[in-house]
Design an enzyme around this catalytic site. Structure first.
Site, PDB file in Angstrom:
ATOM      1  N   LYS A  69       0.902  -1.384  -0.096  1.00 47.30           N
ATOM      2  CA  LYS A  69      -0.083  -0.003   0.146  1.00 47.30           C
ATOM      3  C   LYS A  69       1.014   1.144  -0.007  1.00 47.30           C
ATOM      4  CE  LYS A  69      -3.494  -2.280   3.232  1.00 47.30           C
ATOM      5  NZ  LYS A  69      -3.928  -2.062   4.433  1.00 47.30           N
ATOM      6  N   GLY A  70       2.194   1.150   0.272  1.00 49.89           N
ATOM      7  CA  GLY A  70       2.875   2.276   0.913  1.00 49.89           C
ATOM      8  C   GLY A  70       3.039   3.318  -0.446  1.00 49.89           C
ATOM      9  N   ASP A 129      14.829  -1.117   1.100  1.00 52.47           N
ATOM     10  CA  ASP A 129      15.797  -1.309   2.464  1.00 52.47           C
ATOM     11  C   ASP A 129      16.695  -2.274   1.865  1.00 52.47           C
ATOM     12  OD1 ASP A 129      16.553  -1.685   5.020  1.00 52.47           O
ATOM     13  OD2 ASP A 129      14.478  -2.025   5.896  1.00 52.47           O
ATOM     14  N   VAL A 179      10.867   4.566   9.036  1.00 55.12           N
ATOM     15  CA  VAL A 179      10.455   5.989   9.000  1.00 55.12           C
ATOM     16  C   VAL A 179       8.917   5.668   8.662  1.00 55.12           C
ATOM     17  CG1 VAL A 179      12.484   7.118   8.397  1.00 55.12           C
ATOM     18  CG2 VAL A 179      11.094   6.210   6.395  1.00 55.12           C
ATOM     19  N   ARG A 191       0.303   6.951   7.644  1.00 48.41           N
ATOM     20  CA  ARG A 191       0.175   7.210   5.893  1.00 48.41           C
ATOM     21  C   ARG A 191      -0.168   8.309   5.417  1.00 48.41           C
ATOM     22  NH1 ARG A 191       1.093   1.916   3.948  1.00 48.41           N
ATOM     23  NH2 ARG A 191      -0.181   0.134   4.955  1.00 48.41           N
TER      24      ARG A 191
HETATM   25  P1  5GP Z   1      12.929  -4.454   1.363  1.00 50.82           P
HETATM   26  O1  5GP Z   1      12.642  -5.819   0.771  1.00 50.82           O
HETATM   27  O2  5GP Z   1      13.629  -3.412   0.444  1.00 50.82           O
HETATM   28  O3  5GP Z   1      13.931  -4.955   2.562  1.00 50.82           O
HETATM   29  O4  5GP Z   1      11.832  -3.861   2.085  1.00 50.82           O
HETATM   30  C1  5GP Z   1      10.816  -3.063   1.326  1.00 50.82           C
HETATM   31  C2  5GP Z   1       9.654  -2.961   2.141  1.00 50.82           C
HETATM   32  O5  5GP Z   1       9.747  -2.998   3.532  1.00 50.82           O
HETATM   33  C3  5GP Z   1       9.088  -1.632   1.680  1.00 50.82           C
HETATM   34  O6  5GP Z   1       8.221  -1.464   0.678  1.00 50.82           O
HETATM   35  C4  5GP Z   1       8.194  -1.395   2.941  1.00 50.82           C
HETATM   36  O7  5GP Z   1       6.879  -1.722   2.862  1.00 50.82           O
HETATM   37  C5  5GP Z   1       8.775  -1.809   4.135  1.00 50.82           C
HETATM   38  N1  5GP Z   1       9.807  -0.979   4.864  1.00 50.82           N
HETATM   39  C6  5GP Z   1      11.198  -1.018   4.604  1.00 50.82           C
HETATM   40  N2  5GP Z   1      11.549   0.089   5.579  1.00 50.82           N
HETATM   41  C7  5GP Z   1      10.777   0.577   6.031  1.00 50.82           C
HETATM   42  C8  5GP Z   1      10.450   1.716   6.886  1.00 50.82           C
HETATM   43  O8  5GP Z   1      11.367   2.697   7.397  1.00 50.82           O
HETATM   44  N3  5GP Z   1       9.433   2.181   7.286  1.00 50.82           N
HETATM   45  C9  5GP Z   1       8.121   1.394   6.612  1.00 50.82           C
HETATM   46  N4  5GP Z   1       6.925   2.010   7.152  1.00 50.82           N
HETATM   47  N5  5GP Z   1       8.382   0.564   5.921  1.00 50.82           N
HETATM   48  C10 5GP Z   1       9.175  -0.144   5.638  1.00 50.82           C
END
Ligand code: 5GP
Length: 209
Positions: A69-70, A129, A179, A191
């Site tokens: 959803k982000g 991330d 964050v 959100r």
């Molecule tokens: P990755 O696979 O790159 O580690 O994670 C990506 C997903 O993790 C993002 O699409 C998001 O949903 C969640 N995510 C990663 N870091 C954050 C953060 O700092 N805040 C929030 N709210 N979600 C995060």
């Protein structure tokens, strides 16, 4: 009935918008830490990204693929900053593993409605991330035969990517804190915050290791 943090009926309005007319939705708890990206910086950068994407896709308007959803807030603003007849689709993914650590194994919760064959696809992501979610998505979408596939990520956490990412457009590189705001949540809250802040609540996820 509206929750108090949205109506502004509780607390004092201290976080007015820059033009003073539209107050920030109030989140009156103390779990919001420092501002990582201000509303003003978001507006400016999203306009810049829109201009850049417009120039790059002049002769081949892209299909924007939002990752729910982000990304919905970013995608909405970005789409209106792109001066081209873009089309939209959305997908929702869930990561296997714990709620706070991406395992890299991703489940598609809602798939796209459109066929990607021969389309110029621009994936719109809220935050990268470890990069594992995105690298899964890229593989999955590439297998559907698009004419091109690029990624526009609003936020990229510095130094945490476990996989080499090829991000065509990046809004901001940010420190590796958890964050919220501008589409990003914790437990579905924040959100609608108009800026990106560090979340300092005790329930904040630990960094991926
Ligand atoms: P990755 O696979 O790159 O580690 O994670 C990506 C997903 O993790 C993002 O699409 C998001 O949903 C969640 N995510 C990663 N870091 C954050 C953060 O700092 N805040 C929030 N709210 N979600 C995060």
């Amino acid at each position: 009935m509206h929750p108090d943090h949205l109506t502004g009926r509780v607390g004092q309005v201290t976080n007015q918008d820059t033009d003073g007319h539209r107050p920030e939705p109030l989140h009156t708890d103390s779990k919001l830490g420092r501002v990582v990206v201000s509303e003003e910086a978001l507006v400016t950068r999203v306009e810049e990204l829109g201009r850049q994407i417009t120039a790059d896709y002049l002769d081949r308007p892209p299909l924007l693929v939002g990752v729910l959803k982000g990304a919905f807030v970013f995608m909405s603003d970005l789409a209106r900053a792109i001066r081209l007849p873009v089309e939209f689709d959305f997908m929702a993914v869930a990561s296997y593993g714990s709620a706070t650590k991406t395992s890299g194994v991703v489940r598609i919760v809602k798939d796209l409605d459109l066929d990607l064959s021969d389309r110029h696809v621009l994936v719109v992501e809220d935050i990268v991330d470890s990069g594992l979610t995105l690298s899964y998505l890229r593989r999955n979408l590439l297998a559907r035969g698009p004419a091109s596939l690029e990624v526009c990520a609003l936020l990229v956490k510095e130094g945490l990517q476990r996989t080499k990412l090829d991000l065509r457009y990046v809004g901001f590189n940010i420190p590796p804190d958890f964050v919220v705001g501008y589409g990003l949540d914790i437990g579905e809250r924040y959100r609608n915050l108009r800026r990106v802040c560090v979340y300092v609540g005790e329930d904040q996820p630990r960094p991926a290791s």
